[in-house]
Scaffold this motif. Sequence first.
Motif, PDB file in Angstrom:
ATOM      1  N   GLU A 132     -15.714   4.019  10.544  1.00 25.14           N
ATOM      2  CA  GLU A 132     -15.083   5.136  11.249  1.00 25.14           C
ATOM      3  C   GLU A 132     -15.625   6.469  10.760  1.00 25.14           C
ATOM      4  O   GLU A 132     -15.881   7.379  11.548  1.00 25.14           O
ATOM      5  CB  GLU A 132     -13.570   5.072  11.068  1.00 25.14           C
ATOM      6  CG  GLU A 132     -12.919   3.899  11.791  1.00 25.14           C
ATOM      7  CD  GLU A 132     -11.429   3.847  11.561  1.00 25.14           C
ATOM      8  OE1 GLU A 132     -10.962   4.355  10.520  1.00 25.14           O
ATOM      9  OE2 GLU A 132     -10.712   3.292  12.428  1.00 25.14           O
ATOM     10  N   ARG A 188      -2.101  -4.252  17.145  1.00 26.08           N
ATOM     11  CA  ARG A 188      -2.316  -4.203  15.694  1.00 26.08           C
ATOM     12  C   ARG A 188      -3.533  -5.056  15.397  1.00 26.08           C
ATOM     13  O   ARG A 188      -3.595  -6.237  15.747  1.00 26.08           O
ATOM     14  CB  ARG A 188      -1.122  -4.752  14.923  1.00 26.08           C
ATOM     15  CG  ARG A 188      -1.302  -4.666  13.399  1.00 26.08           C
ATOM     16  CD  ARG A 188      -0.212  -5.434  12.666  1.00 26.08           C
ATOM     17  NE  ARG A 188      -0.267  -5.242  11.225  1.00 26.08           N
ATOM     18  CZ  ARG A 188      -1.062  -5.903  10.388  1.00 26.08           C
ATOM     19  NH1 ARG A 188      -1.907  -6.827  10.868  1.00 26.08           N
ATOM     20  NH2 ARG A 188      -1.050  -5.654   9.093  1.00 26.08           N
ATOM     21  N   ARG A 207      -4.741  -1.685  11.729  1.00 25.16           N
ATOM     22  CA  ARG A 207      -4.918  -0.472  12.511  1.00 25.16           C
ATOM     23  C   ARG A 207      -4.152  -0.624  13.822  1.00 25.16           C
ATOM     24  O   ARG A 207      -4.179  -1.679  14.452  1.00 25.16           O
ATOM     25  CB  ARG A 207      -6.396  -0.196  12.762  1.00 25.16           C
ATOM     26  CG  ARG A 207      -7.072   0.405  11.547  1.00 25.16           C
ATOM     27  CD  ARG A 207      -8.579   0.434  11.686  1.00 25.16           C
ATOM     28  NE  ARG A 207      -9.154   1.289  10.673  1.00 25.16           N
ATOM     29  CZ  ARG A 207      -9.294   0.956   9.398  1.00 25.16           C
ATOM     30  NH1 ARG A 207      -8.862  -0.224   8.989  1.00 25.16           N
ATOM     31  NH2 ARG A 207      -9.833   1.793   8.527  1.00 25.16           N
ATOM     32  N   PRO A 228      -5.115   6.018  18.895  1.00 31.85           N
ATOM     33  CA  PRO A 228      -4.753   5.534  17.553  1.00 31.85           C
ATOM     34  C   PRO A 228      -3.427   6.146  17.117  1.00 31.85           C
ATOM     35  O   PRO A 228      -3.141   7.311  17.403  1.00 31.85           O
ATOM     36  CB  PRO A 228      -5.905   6.041  16.675  1.00 31.85           C
ATOM     37  CG  PRO A 228      -7.012   6.405  17.619  1.00 31.85           C
ATOM     38  CD  PRO A 228      -6.352   6.825  18.892  1.00 31.85           C
ATOM     39  N   PRO A 250       0.051   3.754  10.951  1.00 29.62           N
ATOM     40  CA  PRO A 250       0.582   2.409  10.728  1.00 29.62           C
ATOM     41  C   PRO A 250       2.101   2.343  10.705  1.00 29.62           C
ATOM     42  O   PRO A 250       2.693   1.366  11.193  1.00 29.62           O
ATOM     43  CB  PRO A 250      -0.015   2.014   9.375  1.00 29.62           C
ATOM     44  CG  PRO A 250      -1.276   2.812   9.269  1.00 29.62           C
ATOM     45  CD  PRO A 250      -0.961   4.119   9.934  1.00 29.62           C
TER      46      PRO A 250
END
Length: 491
Positions: free
Chosen positions: A31, A462, A467, A478, A481
């Motif tokens: 990422e 999930r 993530r 996104p 969590p």
Amino acid sequence: MGKRKHRDRDEQPQPRALDDLDAAQTLAAVEAGVLHRRAAEVEDLELVGRWADLHGADPHGGPGTDSPFGDRLIHLGGEGTPGVQELCLNELAVAQRVSVLRTRSMTAEVLDLRHRLPRTWALTQQLQVEPWLARKVSSATRHLDQDTASWVDACVARVAADLPPGRVLALVEAKIVEADPEGHATRAAKERERRYVALGRTDEAGLRHVIARISAGDAVWIDAMVDRVADILVARFPEGTSRDELRAEAFGWLARPAELLELLLTAAQETEADAETEVVTDTDPDPDPEREPEEPAGSRATDLSAWAIEALRSLDPAKLRPQAVLYLHLHQTVLAGQSPGVVRVEDLGPIGLDQLTDLLRHAYVTCRPVIDLADQVAVDSYECPESIRERIRLTNPTDYFPYAATASRRLDLDHVVPFDRHGPPGQTGTHNLGPLGRRHHRSKTFAGYQARQLGPGRYLWRTPHGRYFIVDGTGTHPIDPGSGEELLQAS
């Protein structure tokens, strides 16, 4: 004299200790790498913009600058962008180690982004949008006037950070049609002049490519006819013959119209009872409809035989056409003439109403009523009836896996919460189904993904390493969590 090292090698960063990274750290590094790459590409664009700023003055004004062979100020971008000195681009191209044509194109894109598409450019600088995608948007909108480009920019900026690139470009195309329907019609008419059919070279196996650029409507009907003929030919080929091979054989039949007509007539007569659905005919009925046509006696390569003519008298020609269902998405204001005529056709993309007329000009059309997608429908069985499948596909036409871009009616329909044969009734329904590509379906089943449907066309995911993402009609989002787990465990 000692051997001098190459400067590029000296400047390369030292490799990281990748072997020390666990799975979660590897994903985090991936990422971070995406953002690092985007940042580097944005910096490249910003430097090109700075070079254009440094060479934006008109070179005519000093001694010797009036020569027709000297430098001049040119405008590479769309309406509202500043000019740049032409000859300065050569030196920039040398520094970039690319051709000057590529540098000119990049300079035009940067100028368009900065001066015509500032919202998209801001998202790109914030690393929320891929730089290459922003450049494509700038190229696609360059022909628009500045006000129209600004309107497209506002529409794109609302979704560009969340939708897959393919859907963003489809949106841009649709907004261009909507913003300038007359211009779109003119460009479409101009492009029709570039239609062609050509043949590639014959290879050592005696095969060659047929290459065609034809209207979308003709392409759809040719494809449907090839499928129709391939279905008829299945019985003539050994079991296991691939669909591609059958379609290639079927395509060859299009070159033999007499034989093709006989093939279609025979197949239509054999399945006449099953084919009489949703057909509109304007042919006169045969006075003796039970009369059997005689078998053809002559060569199949000749014109229509007496047998074919007799068969046509007793059969509705509409039944020889391939069957197809066309899905159109348009706003009611378009039908009422209150907004520009833009229609999104599944598998074709956005088109104007005049192009839709061209698409359907040879078709027998049966209009079906709109389905109210607000209704929640469920059944007790594992198998999903076609009525529910249709609702799911219309509510969520794309793969509901995070960042997936596939939009196809061939996607699997997945039970978001796995079906339990000993569980409660009504598990198969609009509240618990979503379209998934085969690989994504396997990943969800076997690789440790979890999903939950939050509402019509809205899904929570999930990943195996914790993530969380929400996928809906506006793209993939996104989430942290904590919030993701709370949604996942909510009753």
